[in-house]
Enzyme design. Structure first.
Site, PDB file in Angstrom:
ATOM      1  N   SER A   1       9.111   4.841   5.151  1.00 31.57           N
ATOM      2  CA  SER A   1       8.856   5.337   3.804  1.00 31.57           C
ATOM      3  C   SER A   1      10.158   5.804   3.141  1.00 31.57           C
ATOM      4  O   SER A   1      11.075   5.007   2.967  1.00 31.57           O
ATOM      5  CB  SER A   1       7.806   6.449   3.866  1.00 31.57           C
ATOM      6  OG  SER A   1       7.350   6.813   2.588  1.00 31.57           O
TER       7      SER A   1
ATOM      8  N   ASP B   1      -1.409  -0.447   1.561  1.00 29.09           N
ATOM      9  CA  ASP B   1      -0.485   0.675   1.377  1.00 29.09           C
ATOM     10  C   ASP B   1      -0.385   1.014  -0.109  1.00 29.09           C
ATOM     11  O   ASP B   1       0.075   0.207  -0.911  1.00 29.09           O
ATOM     12  CB  ASP B   1       0.896   0.295   1.930  1.00 29.09           C
ATOM     13  CG  ASP B   1       1.825   1.486   2.082  1.00 29.09           C
ATOM     14  OD1 ASP B   1       1.692   2.446   1.307  1.00 29.09           O
ATOM     15  OD2 ASP B   1       2.688   1.445   2.975  1.00 29.09           O
TER      16      ASP B   1
ATOM     17  N   HIS C   1      -0.507   3.485   4.496  1.00 24.81           N
ATOM     18  CA  HIS C   1       0.841   4.036   4.653  1.00 24.81           C
ATOM     19  C   HIS C   1       1.080   4.726   5.992  1.00 24.81           C
ATOM     20  O   HIS C   1       2.186   4.636   6.544  1.00 24.81           O
ATOM     21  CB  HIS C   1       1.133   4.994   3.502  1.00 24.81           C
ATOM     22  CG  HIS C   1       2.589   5.203   3.250  1.00 24.81           C
ATOM     23  ND1 HIS C   1       3.449   4.185   2.874  1.00 24.81           N
ATOM     24  CD2 HIS C   1       3.370   6.313   3.336  1.00 24.81           C
ATOM     25  CE1 HIS C   1       4.672   4.656   2.724  1.00 24.81           C
ATOM     26  NE2 HIS C   1       4.661   5.940   2.999  1.00 24.81           N
TER      27      HIS C   1
END
Length: 423
Positions: A186, A357, A386
């Site tokens: 991320s 996601d 995610h």
């Protein structure tokens, strides 16, 4: 004076106040109805990162690394695994970098056979885990206090420009290695894209870059959190102040652990944790919910959130906009924010993306893929949201094993003078 202090206290403790009201309501329900059944709380919910590593039987080390601009970062290390622990000689080094409001615990929150940090150690790697400035474990500075606004004047710009070089160079000096593997998740990938595209001398120290749930732009992100980021800067500052964002105080952590320990709130607890990144609840080990909840909100700066707000509004990967030409000139030598060019990055890169996601959206990923000039591997997992990249029950056989294979293949190639790993 008292009025000002009172206002500051309310701003800094707003989240705790709302949660306290919620808990008071729950206690009232307990008094007036049947007692709510609770689950046994995992002791790791109350541990720090080193304690979790040791609790699972692994060796651990902890270091403090100073950045060029004075921040002192905590870095955790698992020097070897439980498989072949007596193996001598140097081991290939891996740096794992967490996501937004996360910490090194991202990599060890599951059981050892399901956590990338432990799996890499058992596969023969020397595992290092970073903690970005301002999170729960990196709240020190050579001259500034966390009570000062100046301490919190940073975003992922500074994490890429100062944190990554400091940590990478420290690891190389400590291990005697010339290069390392970098795994970002991320926001950890955002840091990598910025650092490796703007600092070629740093990029030369990376054998291979593994981008999990990669984020360069968030133009198409459909997370509820990105809708909140469309608010004007002044409104975001009005809600959260100018300093830290979503840091779990001791009280807040105890509260979250209590709430997630209620059987009746199990689903609500998991839904809240998954709200920002998309839902795939069947792929989570809900017996670890209290551990996830206790360590998920490690905090960051409000300025970092403002930078993400700018990214949502611009649809580009740019430096932080300081709000005036004069300030931008002072900070980045031009009147408007620098636009980062991912295509300038030459590090061999492997990427894993999720079809569900909400943050690393498939449309943004499509644009990113066209920018990565040395892409050696990309895999999309249609059902993944995610958090599946760090908590997914199927992550070991769908992704972690592939990461290890690419690293081992690269080590073989390096020893034989070949150039590129192939999956």
């Amino acid at each position: 004076m008292l009025e000002t202090l009172s206002r500051q206290w309310i701003v800094s403790h707003r989240m705790e106040m709302w949660l306290l009201i919620l808990v008071a309501y729950m206690f009232q329900r307990n008094v007036n109805s049947v007692h709510m059944p609770t689950k046994a709380v995992d002791p790791e919910a109350f541990m720090n990162i080193s304690e979790i590593i040791q609790h699972q039987g692994y060796p651990c080390e902890e270091y403090e690394v100073a950045t060029e601009d004075g921040y002192i970062l905590s870095v955790n290390r698992i020097p070897r695994g439980l498989v072949q622990p007596k193996k001598t000689g140097s081991r290939p080094v891996v740096l794992l970098q967490h996501g937004l409001v996360g910490g090194a615990s991202n990599w060890i929150s599951n059981l050892p056979n399901n956590s990338l940090g432990f799996i890499l150690a058992d596969a023969g790697f020397d595992v290092w885990m970073g903690n970005s400035r301002g999170n729960a474990w990196s709240r020190k500075h050579k001259t500034l206090s966390i009570d000062q606004d100046e301490f919190w004047a940073f975003s992922y710009d500074e994490m890429a420009r100062f944190d990554l070089p400091a940590v990478i160079n420290f690891i190389l000096q400590k291990t005697g290695q010339e290069k390392i593997y970098y795994v970002g998740y991320s926001q950890g990938t955002t840091m990598g894209f910025i650092a490796f595209s703007t600092m070629p001398e740093l990029a030369q120290k990376i054998k291979m870059y593994f981008a999990l749930a990669p984020i360069a732009t968030v133009k198409h992100a459909k997370s509820p959190g990105t809708k909140f980021l469309l608010l004007p800067d002044m409104m975001i500052k009005g809600l959260f102040g100018k300093k830290e964002f979503l840091y779990q105080t001791r009280f807040l952590r105890q509260l979250v652990i209590y709430l997630c320990g209620q059987v009746i709130l199990d689903q609500i607890c998991s839904n809240i944790m998954l709200l920002l990144g998309g839902f795939n609840t069947n792929n989570m080990n809900m017996s670890r919910a209290s551990v996830y909840a206790a360590h998920t909100l490690a905090g960051t700066s409000v300025q970092n959130i403002l930078h993400w707000s700018q990214a949502v509004n611009s649809g580009e990967l740019r430096a932080f906009d300081w709000g005036s030409e004069t300030k931008n000139l002072e900070k980045c030598n031009q009147p408007t924010p620098v636009r980062y060019r991912v295509r300038d990055m030459t590090v061999p890169t492997a990427m894993w993306t999720g079809g569900q996601d909400w943050l690393s959206n498939p449309e943004d990923v499509k644009m990113l893929l066209s920018e990565v000039t040395n892409l050696i591997y990309h895999k999309n997992i249609p059902e993944w949201a995610h958090v599946d990249f760090i908590w997914g029950l199927d992550a070991p056989h769908r992704m972690y094993n592939e990461i290890i294979h690419l690293m081992q293949q690269e080590e073989t190639n390096l020893s034989q003078g070949r150039c590129e790993a192939v999956l």
